[in-house]
Write an enzyme that holds these catalytic residues in place. Structure first.
Site, PDB file in Angstrom:
ATOM      1  N   ASP A  54       0.813  -1.422  -0.003  1.00  0.00           N
ATOM      2  CA  ASP A  54       0.115   0.031  -0.009  1.00  0.00           C
ATOM      3  C   ASP A  54       0.983   1.331   0.031  1.00  0.00           C
ATOM      4  OD1 ASP A  54      -2.898   1.180   0.563  1.00  0.00           O
ATOM      5  OD2 ASP A  54      -1.407   2.282   1.956  1.00  0.00           O
ATOM      6  N   TYR A  59       3.279  10.206   0.734  1.00  0.00           N
ATOM      7  CA  TYR A  59       4.159   9.469   1.961  1.00  0.00           C
ATOM      8  C   TYR A  59       5.643   9.871   1.269  1.00  0.00           C
ATOM      9  CZ  TYR A  59       0.128   6.357   2.755  1.00  0.00           C
ATOM     10  OH  TYR A  59      -1.138   6.057   3.230  1.00  0.00           O
ATOM     11  N   LYS A  88      -2.561   6.020  -4.201  1.00  0.00           N
ATOM     12  CA  LYS A  88      -3.724   7.115  -3.839  1.00  0.00           C
ATOM     13  C   LYS A  88      -3.495   8.569  -4.382  1.00  0.00           C
ATOM     14  CE  LYS A  88      -3.784   4.869   0.597  1.00  0.00           C
ATOM     15  NZ  LYS A  88      -2.349   4.365   0.578  1.00  0.00           N
ATOM     16  N   HIS A 119      -7.369   9.954  -1.762  1.00  0.00           N
ATOM     17  CA  HIS A 119      -6.869   9.952  -0.477  1.00  0.00           C
ATOM     18  C   HIS A 119      -7.660  10.423   0.573  1.00  0.00           C
ATOM     19  CE1 HIS A 119      -2.553   9.444   1.667  1.00  0.00           C
ATOM     20  NE2 HIS A 119      -3.426   9.119   2.281  1.00  0.00           N
TER      21      HIS A 119
END
Length: 346
Positions: A54, A59, A88, A119
């Site tokens: 994931d 990130y 996402k 997201h």
């Protein structure tokens, strides 16, 4: 950490989504995965048997993950078709969904995504209405499926009301809603509703996000789920750490789960959740813990100018009393991991 070079075979458990795609129920989460470290985590996970990774643009580590995957493929034992890859769409990118999807695919060095999620139901624009509208964003998401870039599309951090609204115009229903869910926040109303609509829930923060107080700049002494006496008692009975116990609870609760892990022993230990079951009594005991609160309330998305002025507006009333108490007692500041206008939550 140094990745393990040993390969093992694991019997993974899968869930069939509403479009017929089969997704492994246990994945490796990469939120807060630091560049230079997350690459080894991903390689180790795939070597020891994980088949679900994931990711998210927010990130800030997709380029490293993409290169780590390419290096792993060269070993000849894992190929792209062997595992599930999720990423996402970030809040700032709703106006150009295809462009940003392709950018994430380039970073991850993949020709397709198994799952692409919105997201958050959030954009940078202030005002009374979400701009661009979620309808516009979702219609762009649907085109990704029609084009064959993405096998499944879904959402993350959507309340019951926001899912209801989306279903009014969606030609392709979301396959997944990825949300915070653990025994300290069972999110039962949303879980029941999504089940009724055949939308699968993926649980993020399944271990209760032990460092959430620091992330949310809270001074409160929020109890740590992994130290809960009821959970520890069951873990001791099974001779296991509390982490696989909580992951097993999530799986038996009907969700998929994406715990973050870094060290080899931690990654392998979480995978152990596939090898045992909780008794009905153990499952019920963990699922009856009294404390209920969101560890990640989304305060950074609240703005007096709207569209979400309060946490209750963001979550459409799905805010536990304990969170409301904390919000009234003190100002909740944006998370410490905010990067300008991007905050890579869950």
């Amino acid at each position: 950490m140094s990745p393990t070079n040993e390969y093992t075979t694991v019997k993974n458990t899968y869930v069939t989504l509403n479009n017929g795609e089969k997704m492994p129920v246990l994945g490796l989460g990469t939120w807060k995965g630091k560049p230079g470290e997350v690459e080894a985590s991903v390689q180790t996970a795939l070597r020891v048997g994980y088949r679900h990774i994931d990711c998210a643009k927010a990130y800030g580590n997709q380029t490293g993950i993409g290169q780590a995957l390419q290096d792993l493929y060269k070993e000849g034992k894992v190929s792209r078709k062997d595992f599930w890859l999720t990423t996402k769409l970030w809040n700032t990118d709703h106006g150009e969904v295809r462009k940003n999807c392709l950018e994430s695919m380039k970073e991850l060095q993949t020709e397709y995504l198994d799952l692409y999620l919105v997201h958050w139901p959030v954009t940078p624009h202030k005002g009374s209405e979400l701009t661009p509208s979620m309808k516009d964003t979702w219609q762009q998401m649907e085109k990704l499926v029609e084009e064959g870039l993405v096998k499944s599309i879904g959402i993350s951090n959507f309340s019951v009301k926001k899912v209801e609204d989306l279903l009014q115009y969606a030609k392709i229903a979301p396959a997944v809603n990825q949300v915070e869910l653990h025994p300290y926040f069972r999110n039962e109303k949303l879980h029941k509703y999504c089940d009724s609509k055949k939308i699968h829930l993926t649980a993020y923060s399944p271990l209760g996000t032990p460092d959430s107080a620091a992330q949310q700049n809270r001074s409160d002494q929020t109890p740590h789920l992994m130290s809960d006496p009821s959970v520890k008692k069951i873990a001791d009975k099974h001779g296991k750490h509390t982490a696989p116990i909580l992951i097993r609870w999530a799986i038996q609760n009907g969700t998929s789960v994406i715990p973050k892990a870094t060290g080899v022993s931690h990654i392998q230990g979480n995978l152990d959740a596939l090898n045992f079951e909780l008794t009905p009594e153990e499952f019920q005991a963990i699922g009856s813990l009294k404390l209920q609160m969101r560890m990640l309330v989304g305060a950074e998305w609240l703005d007096p100018a709207g569209p979400y002025k309060t946490a209750e507006e963001l979550w459409d009333g799905e805010v536990p009393e304990e969170n409301l108490r904390l919000l009234k007692e003190k100002e909740v500041k944006p998370s410490s991991d905010t990067q300008g206008s991007i905050n890579g939550k869950a």
